[in-house]
Design a protein around this motif. Structure first.
Motif, PDB file in Angstrom:
ATOM      1  N   LYS A   2      40.766  39.139  32.662  1.00  0.00           N
ATOM      2  CA  LYS A   2      42.181  39.153  33.029  1.00  0.00           C
ATOM      3  C   LYS A   2      42.866  40.209  32.199  1.00  0.00           C
ATOM      4  O   LYS A   2      42.702  40.272  30.988  1.00  0.00           O
ATOM      5  CB  LYS A   2      42.829  37.790  32.768  1.00  0.00           C
ATOM      6  CG  LYS A   2      44.287  37.750  33.244  1.00  0.00           C
ATOM      7  CD  LYS A   2      44.934  36.410  32.968  1.00  0.00           C
ATOM      8  CE  LYS A   2      45.260  36.247  31.500  1.00  0.00           C
ATOM      9  NZ  LYS A   2      46.060  35.061  31.217  1.00  0.00           N
ATOM     10  N   ILE A  39      46.781  38.601  42.291  1.00  0.00           N
ATOM     11  CA  ILE A  39      45.350  38.359  42.383  1.00  0.00           C
ATOM     12  C   ILE A  39      44.793  39.005  43.645  1.00  0.00           C
ATOM     13  O   ILE A  39      45.390  38.932  44.713  1.00  0.00           O
ATOM     14  CB  ILE A  39      45.025  36.842  42.361  1.00  0.00           C
ATOM     15  CG1 ILE A  39      43.506  36.626  42.509  1.00  0.00           C
ATOM     16  CG2 ILE A  39      45.824  36.078  43.404  1.00  0.00           C
ATOM     17  CD1 ILE A  39      43.068  35.183  42.312  1.00  0.00           C
ATOM     18  N   TYR A  76      44.779  39.575  38.141  1.00  0.00           N
ATOM     19  CA  TYR A  76      43.468  38.936  38.247  1.00  0.00           C
ATOM     20  C   TYR A  76      42.657  39.650  39.328  1.00  0.00           C
ATOM     21  O   TYR A  76      43.136  39.848  40.444  1.00  0.00           O
ATOM     22  CB  TYR A  76      43.598  37.458  38.615  1.00  0.00           C
ATOM     23  CG  TYR A  76      44.360  36.619  37.618  1.00  0.00           C
ATOM     24  CD1 TYR A  76      43.694  35.804  36.701  1.00  0.00           C
ATOM     25  CD2 TYR A  76      45.760  36.622  37.593  1.00  0.00           C
ATOM     26  CE1 TYR A  76      44.398  35.023  35.787  1.00  0.00           C
ATOM     27  CE2 TYR A  76      46.467  35.846  36.678  1.00  0.00           C
ATOM     28  CZ  TYR A  76      45.781  35.060  35.782  1.00  0.00           C
ATOM     29  OH  TYR A  76      46.478  34.279  34.879  1.00  0.00           O
ATOM     30  N   HIS A 125      40.068  31.930  38.807  1.00  0.00           N
ATOM     31  CA  HIS A 125      41.350  32.603  38.608  1.00  0.00           C
ATOM     32  C   HIS A 125      42.491  31.786  39.205  1.00  0.00           C
ATOM     33  O   HIS A 125      43.577  31.702  38.630  1.00  0.00           O
ATOM     34  CB  HIS A 125      41.328  33.985  39.262  1.00  0.00           C
ATOM     35  CG  HIS A 125      40.523  35.003  38.521  1.00  0.00           C
ATOM     36  ND1 HIS A 125      40.375  35.006  37.158  1.00  0.00           N
ATOM     37  CD2 HIS A 125      39.823  36.091  38.974  1.00  0.00           C
ATOM     38  CE1 HIS A 125      39.626  36.039  36.785  1.00  0.00           C
ATOM     39  NE2 HIS A 125      39.279  36.705  37.877  1.00  0.00           N
TER      40      HIS A 125
END
Length: 326
Positions: A4, A33, A69, A81
């Motif tokens: 991350k 993400i 992410y 995640h």
């Protein structure tokens, strides 16, 4: 190892403003993400369209904390995640690709999620319908299933003697694959070609699938799949070595493996997604924001790839191309 990127303020200006007298202004947290690779410059460029647009639409006295992410095509990483993101309780989540949206919705039914690079949100169960999503998610569809027919048409136009075509995808990262199959098969049949599906899960499968196509003198269609995007350079080298012409969905692919690509301008969707996040942070309900289709499509052709494959691109085709990759 799951990675991350460290938390960061959206801009130095915003951070310094907060530090010198705006401490009372709450900091907004937006998680980002994708199922792309952290080391992929093309993926970073797409995400930058989102962050830059959000920055430009944000009052200068508001500070942001962005968490990034990258699942890298790994479904388990996407799930891990998603758990971390939800536990951090962001104000909103921007999610790119179907696998990460699915993972997020398994973890939260309340945190607003805005997506891009998603193919079939209704069929995937993400939203109730496009006009009124009705849940905690909305966003921008990259293409409808009918685009698979265009992929076949363009490949056949460039390789008129081609008698068979296969479509490659990873069922784990493209669980929506049936969304594209019928238009793909119907178009191939209408053009007197046989069609087949090439499900793959790793680079060994890619090698085997493309080698099989070479012996049959077939073309390859790359489904709109984050796995194909992540492995585009492997597909490039293997397809070129085997003399297999490739049509794909993403402009970035014509920089690598594809002879021709036709698809939406994904940068537009990422910019528009930032607008949705801005509305949500201002109080809009995500479930009332309609899911929208991309409206800007492009056609690109890789002239070097055509030369290597011994394909003469006709002037009638070039007259419709938005970009020639040299």
């Amino acid at each position: 190892m799951l990675k991350k990127i460290a938390l960061s303020c959206l801009s130095l200006t915003m951070c310094s403003t907060l530090a010198v007298g705006e401490q009372s202004q709450p900091r907004k947290k937006v998680a980002i993400i994708t199922n792309f690779s952290e080391t992929d410059a093309a993926a970073h460029s797409l995400v930058k369209n989102f962050t830059d647009t959000l920055e430009m639409s944000t009052p200068r006295n508001i500070a942001f904390q962005h968490d990034y992410y990258w699942a890298g095509g790994n479904i388990d990483a996407a799930k891990s995640h998603a758990k971390r993101i939800v536990s951090s309780q962001p104000d909103a989540i921007f999610a790119a690709t179907t696998p990460v949206v699915r993972a997020l919705l398994h973890e939260t039914k309340t945190i607003p999620i805005v997506f891009a690079t998603v193919a079939d949100p209704v069929g995937s169960g993400f939203v109730e319908n496009l006009a009124a999503p009705g849940k905690n998610v909305s966003g921008f569809i990259n293409s409808e299933g009918s685009i698979a027919g265009k992929w076949v048409q363009y490949l056949k136009e460039l390789v008129p003697g081609m008698s068979c075509v296969s479509m490659m995808y990873n069922p784990n990262t493209a669980p929506y694959y049936k969304y594209y199959v019928s238009p793909f098969e119907e178009t191939a049949r209408s053009m007197n070609m046989t069609s087949a599906l090439s499900p793959v899960a790793d680079e060994k499968d890619i090698e085997a699938a493309i080698s099989a196509l070479s012996s049959k003198k077939c073309g390859l269609v790359l489904m709109n799949d984050s796995f194909n995007f992540i492995h585009r350079r492997t597909i490039s080298s293997v397809s070129e070595r085997n003399g297999v012409p490739v049509v794909a969905y993403n402009k970035a692919t014509t920089q690598d493996e594809a002879l021709v690509a036709y698809g939406p301008e994904e940068a537009d969707a990422y910019k528009k997604a930032a607008g949705y996040v801005r509305k949500i942070l201002d109080g809009a309900q995500v479930g009332k924001l309609p899911v929208q289709l991309n409206t800007h499509f492009y056609l690109s052709v890789n002239m070097q790839k055509a030369k290597k494959l011994g394909i003469q691109v006709p002037d009638s085709f070039l007259s419709r191309v938005d970009e020639e990759v040299e």
